[in-house]
Design an enzyme around this catalytic site. Structure first.
Site, mmCIF file in Angstrom:
data_model
loop_
_atom_site.group_PDB
_atom_site.id
_atom_site.type_symbol
_atom_site.label_atom_id
_atom_site.label_comp_id
_atom_site.label_asym_id
_atom_site.label_seq_id
_atom_site.Cartn_x
_atom_site.Cartn_y
_atom_site.Cartn_z
ATOM 1 C CG HIS A 201 -1.633 1.241 1.500
ATOM 2 N ND1 HIS A 201 -1.445 2.004 2.643
ATOM 3 C CD2 HIS A 201 -2.563 1.902 0.752
ATOM 4 C CE1 HIS A 201 -2.227 3.059 2.602
ATOM 5 N NE2 HIS A 201 -2.921 3.024 1.463
ATOM 6 C CG HIS B 25 0.893 8.878 1.192
ATOM 7 N ND1 HIS B 25 1.201 8.174 2.327
ATOM 8 C CD2 HIS B 25 -0.471 8.952 1.154
ATOM 9 C CE1 HIS B 25 0.092 7.840 2.957
ATOM 10 N NE2 HIS B 25 -0.934 8.296 2.273
#
Length: 387
Positions: free
Chosen positions: A57, A132
């Site tokens: 992930h 991110h």
């Protein structure tokens, strides 16, 4: 001492196979880096959508740049707070979900990568970066790292899932797709029937890379698969109980044909969670303490058209998720032959005295299977569908 630690780490991850005392390599001593190539022949013709495949992930988030601007994936409030230098340091603790580089993840057995990309404000060359919260490495650098591994391991297949795009116009998309083409060339697999994607078919074509592109731009290129072909339902919870219930529910709703499926075995922090574990970060606050329960769920799964396919997790360096997911492919299959029910299994699950046998025969499928012979636990097969 540092060299010893590195070797121990490689042994643990499977990139070095430790020999047994006799000096010969057993069937179970298979390097994680080549696990697809080492699958038994009867799985070579099984669609990849029916195999169990470990994934990561936010795969790229092993490094983020504290000195870069806050990414366009963040709210205006976070961007204002980030003007304080300490805030970015704390953001890093919660933005990082992996500790291994792409190469190290591949060597550990990861074959699915969750990728989120963005342009960078003020970057005149229109370069694309992973993102991110904070900006990561250039996408080009990551692609080249993956391609280098694939060249050395020609029978390994990877899924690159570009599922979030930020601050990208048509010119940025064209540049990204050009980078993908330059990196992988003939390794790219054109979009086609999901059921036709088997290891054998890909090996014959010498294709190793499936690119999923969650943007209408995919229609312009034959090697870009639409995002709908690889759904990845997201639980968005901090509760491991709710996560497992969600994973079970979404698997029961999985379409048996026409797509791959990603089970995101991850917990997502809320503002309250971050406030309580501000300094500890994601790994220490959520991942470590809930990993055993998630792992127990994984071990009970089975791959197949209505079973698990790709399972993603945070911090794959914890060395406990990749191997159990791969081992799901080693669970037996039940079939009837000459009036007997056969259970086929991989040799590496059996005690040494049974290592030369390829199946167990039973007069009817209701017989109890010896726990010592199959998966170290009692199993009762009633019908073919029970597997």
């Amino acid at each position: 001492m540092l060299a010893v630690r590195k070797v121990r780490r490689k042994l643990r991850m499977g990139t070095i196979c430790s020999p047994n005392p006799s000096g010969t390599k057993t069937s179970s001593e298979v390097c994680n880096a080549d696990w697809m190539a080492s699958l038994p022949p009867h799985l070579h013709n099984v669609p990849l959508s029916n195999l169990a495949i470990p994934g990561s992930h936010d795969s790229f988030s092993y490094w983020v740049d504290e000195k870069s601007p806050v990414g366009p994936d963040q709210t205006a409030a976070i961007k204002r707070l980030a003007r304080i230098s300490l805030v970015k340091k704390l953001m890093k603790k919660w933005s990082v979900t992996q500790n291994l580089t792409f190469r190290e993840q591949l060597e550990a057995g990861i074959r699915y990568f969750d990728l989120r990309v963005s342009s960078k404000p003020g970057d005149a060359d229109q370069e694309i970066y992973f993102i991110h919260g904070l900006f990561g490495i250039k996408v080009w650098d990551g692609l080249m790292e993956i391609d280098s591994f694939l060249t050395q391991h020609p029978q390994e297949i990877v899924f690159l899932d570009f599922n979030h795009f930020y601050a990208m116009d048509e010119a940025h998309h064209k540049r990204l797709v050009l980078r993908i083409q330059e990196a992988f060339g003939n390794k790219l697999c054109s979009a086609c029937s999901v059921e036709s994607m088997t290891l054998r078919a890909l090996w014959e074509k010498k294709c190793q890379v499936l690119i999923f592109y969650h943007c209408p731009f995919y229609k312009q290129y034959p090697f870009l698969w639409p995002g709908k072909k690889i759904p990845a339902p997201w639980a968005n919870t901090t509760s491991v109980r709710k996560l497992i219930l969600f994973l079970e529910t979404t698997l029961s709703e999985r379409a048996p044909h026409g797509s791959f499926h990603v089970s995101q075995a991850i917990l997502t922090p809320r503002v309250k969670t971050i406030a309580r574990g501000l300094v500890g970060g994601l790994k220490n606050t959520l991942v470590h303490r809930n990993l055993p329960a998630i792992l127990d769920w994984v071990k009970t799964q089975k791959p197949g058209a209505t079973g698990v396919n790709i399972i993603t997790s945070d911090f794959v360096d914890l060395d406990v998720m990749c191997e159990p997911v791969r081992r799901l492919n080693q669970k037996g299959t039940l079939r009837q032959k000459n009036g007997l029910w056969q259970i086929n299994y991989l040799q590496c699950f059996l005690p040494q005295e049974h290592s030369q046998r390829s199946c167990l025969n039973f007069s009817h499928p209701g017989h109890q299977v010896d726990a010592a012979l199959l998966f170290n636990r009692p199993v009762r097969f009633r019908t073919v569908s029970d597997l």
